[in-house]
Design a protein around this motif. Structure first.
Motif, PDB file in Angstrom:
ATOM      1  N   HIS A 156       0.382  -1.389  -0.337  1.00 20.11           N
ATOM      2  CA  HIS A 156      -0.085   0.227  -0.144  1.00 20.11           C
ATOM      3  C   HIS A 156       1.079   1.031  -0.352  1.00 20.11           C
ATOM      4  O   HIS A 156       1.704   1.232   0.971  1.00 20.11           O
ATOM      5  N   ARG A 157       0.992   1.969  -1.527  1.00 18.62           N
ATOM      6  CA  ARG A 157       2.045   3.546  -1.123  1.00 18.62           C
ATOM      7  C   ARG A 157       3.274   2.894  -0.808  1.00 18.62           C
ATOM      8  O   ARG A 157       3.760   3.721  -0.228  1.00 18.62           O
ATOM      9  N   GLY A 158       3.479   1.846  -1.447  1.00 20.45           N
ATOM     10  CA  GLY A 158       4.719   1.460  -1.052  1.00 20.45           C
ATOM     11  C   GLY A 158       5.708   0.641   0.054  1.00 20.45           C
ATOM     12  O   GLY A 158       6.288   0.404  -0.154  1.00 20.45           O
ATOM     13  N   THR A 159       4.540   0.519   1.015  1.00 22.55           N
ATOM     14  CA  THR A 159       4.515  -0.186   1.991  1.00 22.55           C
ATOM     15  C   THR A 159       3.975  -1.169   1.782  1.00 22.55           C
ATOM     16  O   THR A 159       3.286  -1.868   1.457  1.00 22.55           O
ATOM     17  N   LEU A 160       4.308  -2.784   2.944  1.00 22.59           N
ATOM     18  CA  LEU A 160       4.194  -3.594   2.870  1.00 22.59           C
ATOM     19  C   LEU A 160       3.087  -3.917   3.865  1.00 22.59           C
ATOM     20  O   LEU A 160       2.897  -3.344   4.959  1.00 22.59           O
ATOM     21  N   HIS A 161       1.762  -4.196   3.417  1.00 27.82           N
ATOM     22  CA  HIS A 161       0.883  -4.145   3.994  1.00 27.82           C
ATOM     23  C   HIS A 161       1.024  -5.650   4.767  1.00 27.82           C
ATOM     24  O   HIS A 161      -0.039  -5.764   5.677  1.00 27.82           O
ATOM     25  N   PRO A 216       6.600   1.269 -12.021  1.00 30.43           N
ATOM     26  CA  PRO A 216       6.391   2.365 -11.570  1.00 30.43           C
ATOM     27  C   PRO A 216       6.868   2.543 -10.067  1.00 30.43           C
ATOM     28  O   PRO A 216       6.458   1.325  -9.763  1.00 30.43           O
ATOM     29  N   PRO A 217       7.275   3.822  -9.692  1.00 35.27           N
ATOM     30  CA  PRO A 217       8.074   3.755  -8.449  1.00 35.27           C
ATOM     31  C   PRO A 217       6.615   3.312  -7.046  1.00 35.27           C
ATOM     32  O   PRO A 217       5.592   3.835  -7.380  1.00 35.27           O
ATOM     33  N   ALA A 218       6.535   2.278  -6.114  1.00 31.19           N
ATOM     34  CA  ALA A 218       5.976   1.774  -5.111  1.00 31.19           C
ATOM     35  C   ALA A 218       5.265   3.269  -4.456  1.00 31.19           C
ATOM     36  O   ALA A 218       4.396   3.131  -4.735  1.00 31.19           O
ATOM     37  N   SER A 219       6.445   4.315  -4.314  1.00 33.57           N
ATOM     38  CA  SER A 219       4.984   5.204  -3.630  1.00 33.57           C
ATOM     39  C   SER A 219       3.952   5.883  -4.627  1.00 33.57           C
ATOM     40  O   SER A 219       2.534   6.705  -3.684  1.00 33.57           O
ATOM     41  N   GLU A 220       4.302   6.264  -6.263  1.00 32.56           N
ATOM     42  CA  GLU A 220       3.049   6.353  -6.523  1.00 32.56           C
ATOM     43  C   GLU A 220       1.876   5.476  -6.906  1.00 32.56           C
ATOM     44  O   GLU A 220       0.730   5.991  -7.968  1.00 32.56           O
ATOM     45  N   VAL A 221       2.393   4.481  -6.807  1.00 36.91           N
ATOM     46  CA  VAL A 221       0.765   3.410  -6.929  1.00 36.91           C
ATOM     47  C   VAL A 221       0.529   3.132  -5.534  1.00 36.91           C
ATOM     48  O   VAL A 221       0.733   2.618  -4.513  1.00 36.91           O
ATOM     49  N   LEU A 222      -1.269   3.532  -5.283  1.00 39.55           N
ATOM     50  CA  LEU A 222      -2.122   3.266  -4.079  1.00 39.55           C
ATOM     51  C   LEU A 222      -1.796   1.454  -3.352  1.00 39.55           C
ATOM     52  O   LEU A 222      -1.585   1.776  -2.387  1.00 39.55           O
ATOM     53  N   TRP A 223      -1.945   1.000  -4.016  1.00 36.30           N
ATOM     54  CA  TRP A 223      -1.865  -0.814  -3.691  1.00 36.30           C
ATOM     55  C   TRP A 223      -0.966  -1.687  -5.216  1.00 36.30           C
ATOM     56  O   TRP A 223      -1.711  -1.585  -6.214  1.00 36.30           O
TER      57      TRP A 223
END
Length: 168
Positions: free
Chosen positions: A112-117, A150-157
């Motif tokens: 989720h926004r580049g963070t492990l969920h 795309p960079p992980a921070s740019e993708v919501l999920w």
């Protein structure tokens, strides 16, 4: 008055009397024999009636036993069918379990926004978890192999497969 009887007539009368007495003795003997036979026949008839009653009772018991056994047979057949269905279901579950227990070669990580969920066994499970957290059910896109992500921070999920079992 004097009666005169001829000797021949007297002899004939006496002979007729002895024949009649002999016939009476034979008739008595026949009557006694018939009486004895009728007593034996009456006893036989009574015994036959008792035997018929006993046989009718035995037949009624046999019919009741047969009906009870038919009911038990139906119950056992139904139980056998259930046992067969249970065995088939267990075989199916065992097959599925064996397939699933084979060592997985990858896991699907939900970011989720580049963070492990979370980590999931299938891609569908990861997508379902994201949708439960508010992700749009139709917002999933397939990643083209070899293309840059795309960079992980740019993708919501994002669902990303990761190999298991060391570096490959």
């Amino acid at each position: 008055m004097i009666t005169l009887v001829r000797i021949r007539t007297l002899k004939a009368l006496r002979s007729g009397l002895s024949e009649a007495e002999a016939a009476a003795v034979a008739a008595r003997r026949d009557a006694e024999q018939y009486l004895a036979e009728s007593e034996v026949s009456a006893d036989s008839a009574i015994r036959a009636e008792l035997a018929v009653e006993e046989l009718r009772d035995a037949l009624a018991r046999s019919r009741a036993d047969a009906a009870r056994l038919e009911g038990e047979l139906e119950a056992l057949r139904a139980q056998s069918l259930l046992d067969n269905e249970d065995r088939q279901a267990l075989r199916t579950l065992l097959r599925v379990t064996r397939k699933q227990s084979g060592q997985a070669d990858r896991v699907y990580v939900l970011f989720h926004r580049g963070t492990l969920h979370s980590v999931h066994a299938t891609s569908e499970a990861a997508e379902t978890a994201a949708e439960a957290e508010g992700a749009a059910p139709s917002g999933w896109t397939a990643h083209t192999p070899g293309a840059a992500l795309p960079p992980a921070s740019e993708v919501l999920w994002r669902v990303q497969p990761l190999p298991l079992g060391g570096a490959r």
